[in-house]
Scaffold this motif. Structure first.
Motif, short mmCIF file in Angstrom:
data_model
loop_
_atom_site.label_atom_id
_atom_site.label_comp_id
_atom_site.label_asym_id
_atom_site.label_seq_id
_atom_site.Cartn_x
_atom_site.Cartn_y
_atom_site.Cartn_z
N THR A 1 48.21 149.92 0.49
CA THR A 1 47.46 149.57 1.70
C THR A 1 48.02 150.28 2.92
OG1 THR A 1 46.78 147.41 0.86
CG2 THR A 1 46.88 147.66 3.25
N GLU A 2 49.33 150.42 2.97
CA GLU A 2 49.95 151.13 4.10
C GLU A 2 49.55 152.59 4.08
OE1 GLU A 2 54.36 152.02 6.08
OE2 GLU A 2 54.20 150.84 4.24
N GLU A 3 49.59 153.23 2.91
CA GLU A 3 49.18 154.64 2.82
C GLU A 3 47.72 154.81 3.19
OE1 GLU A 3 52.16 156.34 -0.69
OE2 GLU A 3 50.29 155.32 -1.23
N ALA A 4 46.90 153.82 2.85
CA ALA A 4 45.46 153.91 3.13
C ALA A 4 45.15 153.87 4.62
CB ALA A 4 44.72 152.78 2.42
N THR A 5 46.12 153.46 5.44
CA THR A 5 45.90 153.47 6.88
C THR A 5 46.12 154.85 7.48
OG1 THR A 5 48.21 152.95 7.45
CG2 THR A 5 46.73 151.10 7.02
N GLY A 6 46.81 155.74 6.74
CA GLY A 6 47.18 157.03 7.28
C GLY A 6 46.51 158.20 6.59
N HIS A 7 47.14 159.35 6.69
CA HIS A 7 46.55 160.61 6.25
C HIS A 7 47.36 161.31 5.16
CE1 HIS A 7 44.14 159.94 9.84
NE2 HIS A 7 45.26 159.87 10.54
N SER A 8 48.29 160.60 4.56
CA SER A 8 49.08 161.17 3.48
C SER A 8 49.44 160.07 2.49
CB SER A 8 50.35 161.83 4.01
OG SER A 8 51.19 160.87 4.65
N GLY A 9 49.84 160.50 1.29
CA GLY A 9 50.19 159.54 0.25
C GLY A 9 49.07 159.38 -0.76
N GLY A 10 49.40 158.74 -1.88
CA GLY A 10 48.44 158.58 -2.96
C GLY A 10 48.39 159.79 -3.86
N GLU B 1 44.07 136.34 -3.21
CA GLU B 1 44.84 137.18 -2.29
C GLU B 1 44.18 138.55 -2.19
OE1 GLU B 1 49.32 139.18 -1.87
OE2 GLU B 1 48.78 137.98 -3.63
N ILE B 2 44.13 139.08 -0.97
CA ILE B 2 43.68 140.46 -0.77
C ILE B 2 44.88 141.37 -1.00
CG2 ILE B 2 42.77 142.12 0.91
CD1 ILE B 2 41.25 139.79 2.19
N VAL B 3 44.81 142.17 -2.06
CA VAL B 3 45.97 142.95 -2.49
C VAL B 3 45.89 144.41 -2.08
CG1 VAL B 3 46.42 141.39 -4.43
CG2 VAL B 3 44.92 143.37 -4.77
N TRP B 4 44.73 144.84 -1.59
CA TRP B 4 44.58 146.24 -1.14
C TRP B 4 43.40 146.28 -0.19
CZ3 TRP B 4 40.70 150.00 -1.37
CH2 TRP B 4 41.11 151.32 -1.14
N GLU B 5 43.47 147.17 0.80
CA GLU B 5 42.34 147.31 1.72
C GLU B 5 42.31 148.70 2.33
OE1 GLU B 5 43.00 144.80 5.43
OE2 GLU B 5 44.41 143.88 4.00
N TRP B 6 41.12 149.07 2.75
CA TRP B 6 40.87 150.36 3.41
C TRP B 6 39.91 150.12 4.56
CZ3 TRP B 6 36.16 152.87 4.12
CH2 TRP B 6 36.23 154.19 4.58
N HIS B 7 40.17 150.81 5.69
CA HIS B 7 39.35 150.64 6.89
C HIS B 7 38.89 152.00 7.40
CE1 HIS B 7 40.69 146.40 7.25
NE2 HIS B 7 41.81 146.87 6.75
#
Length: 451
Positions: free
Chosen positions: A292-301, A208-214
């Motif tokens: 993964t959802e935070e990695a799509t945007g500009h905040s979080g982590g 399973e792909i458990v995390w991703e960044w684009h």
């Protein structure tokens, strides 16, 4: 007596011919490199260990330029030219080799239990760019393929490099296709299919792909003001200028390879990913603590920036920063050091355009800050170059137990240099060397192989 002498001469000649035949059977075909070379190359200079005996599998020529200062370690060699992954000693004797089912695509990394994590090509790679892959494998010391993960289609494909995380998951680099229409919608100067970078994290227990960044979700451009990502590039160092490479013209546009990342490294202390981006002549640093959802945007982590770059270095020109010195001209292998050297990094700058490569040891800042119009470049602690050191592709550097640095020069072989920049050992072979990893003879990886 003459008959006896002729008999002795005949016996000696027979033995020598037999030994030569064995050496040819066991070793690589060096005749392709030098047709008139009828014998295994002998090491040049003095060496701390006995020279290889005839019949041993020797992989090239070595020079012991200062034997007393040579680190007597083993080297895991990734030979992308011959699609081989093997361990050799400093006399270039073959000690262990993994039989790969597919071509290297490029990295093969040794794990503590003697297995290797390999980035290989799929049977039919769909995205045919240099360093193409599409398949990850974990291979046992006996060549058993214990795990295989295929990620190869016309829409996305793994490539170059992968790394095992402390939690047992694996991160890998991906090219993902964006159509010419998407490129235009993203403000790209060229309307062709593009292959920007992405990263996936795979759980090998479930595939399973458990995390991703684009990267596509973190772009900026100053070319087309009708697009939503239009802005002042210099004001936003956390974003990626989609047109940096097309502007320079230094890339094969027919491939649409606008970034060409070639290496990935993980910092377990700070939960960060370091991505070597060859065509930008930079290293990008990403926050892996995001969802993964935070990695799509500009905040979080942990750093509050989501999937935006939290740090970048090597080429301030890539984000129109007038401050800071550009040091990289294409780069490979951001090698994060550990233990007492945590926060330091070795990297190979290929030096395209100069025909001379440089190895840098850098000190990363304690606080990773990325500010516009400011010098964001790390401190140079040490560097090495030589008029004979040049490889326009691949290559890297690793530290040795005695303090020396082992340098992989892709088109040549290996150099060992001291901190005083003395070259103490060299290896030259017929391969095309992606990387070399050093292992002490007592290291668990070596012990697990029974060497």
């Amino acid at each position: 007596m003459r008959k006896f002498n002729r008999f002795l001469w005949f016996i000696c000649l027979t033995l020598l011919l037999g030994m030569y035949s064995c050496s040819n059977d066991d070793g690589p075909d060096l005749s392709e490199v030098q047709e008139d070379q009828a014998e295994i190359p002998e090491p040049e200079g003095n060496s701390p260990d006995p020279q290889p005996e005839e019949g041993e599998d020797v992989l090239g020529t070595v020079e012991f330029l200062n034997p007393e200062r040579v680190d007597d370690h083993y080297i895991l060699v990734n030979d992308a030219g011959a699609n081989r992954a093997y361990i050799m000693d400093k006399q270039a004797r073959l000690l262990h080799e993994w039989k790969l089912t597919n071509k290297i695509g490029n990295d093969v990394f040794l794990l503590p239990d003697g297995r290797v994590l390999a980035s290989l090509e799929s049977d039919e790679p769909k995205i045919n760019i240099g360093g193409k892959g599409g398949q990850l494998q974990i291979i046992g010391p006996d060549n058993t393929v214990e795990w295989k993960f295929l990620y190869s289609s016309e829409l996305a494909e793994t490539h170059h490099d992968a790394e095992l995380l402390p939690n047992g998951n694996i991160i890998a680099m991906v090219w993902e296709k964006r159509t010419a229409q998407e490129a235009s919608d993203g403000g790209c100067m060229v309307s062709i299919d593009l292959y920007p970078e992405a990263i996936i994290e795979i759980d090998p227990n479930t595939d399973e792909i458990v995390w991703e960044w684009h990267s596509w979700e973190h772009l900026i451009q100053d070319y087309d003001d009708s697009k939503s990502n239009f802005g002042v590039v210099a004001d936003h160092p956390e974003l990626i200028d989609i047109n940096y490479v097309p502007k320079s013209g230094d890339w094969p546009e027919e491939d649409g390879d606008i970034m060409h990342a070639n290496a990935i490294s993980y910092d377990p202390v700070n939960d960060l990913i370091f991505l070597s981006v060859n065509f930008f002549s930079e290293v990008w640093v990403l926050d892996h603590s995001t969802t993964t959802e935070e990695a799509t945007g500009h905040s979080g982590g942990a750093y509050g920036k989501g999937g935006d770059l939290i740090y970048r270095f090597g080429n301030p020109e890539a984000y129109q920063n007038p401050a800071g010195t550009r040091r990289f001209y294409n780069n490979h292998f951001p090698n994060l050091l550990q233990g007492a050297d945590q926060g330091k990094l070795l990297i190979f700058s290929n030096g395209k355009g100069f025909n001379q490569s440089t190895v840098y040891e850098l000190q990363l800042p304690d606080m990773l800050e990325l500010n516009p119009y400011a010098d964001n470049e790390p401190e140079v602690l040490w560097s090495f170059t030589d008029e004979e050191l040049y490889s326009g592709k691949v290559s890297g550097a690793v530290p040795l137990e005695n303090g020396n640095i082992l340098i992989t020069e892709g088109d040549y072989g290996f150099w060992e240099v001291t901190r005083e920049k003395e070259v103490v050992w060299k290896f030259n072979g017929p391969g095309f060397f992606w990387r070399g990893y050093s292992f002490d003879r007592e290291a668990p990886e070596i012990q697990a192989l029974g060497l």
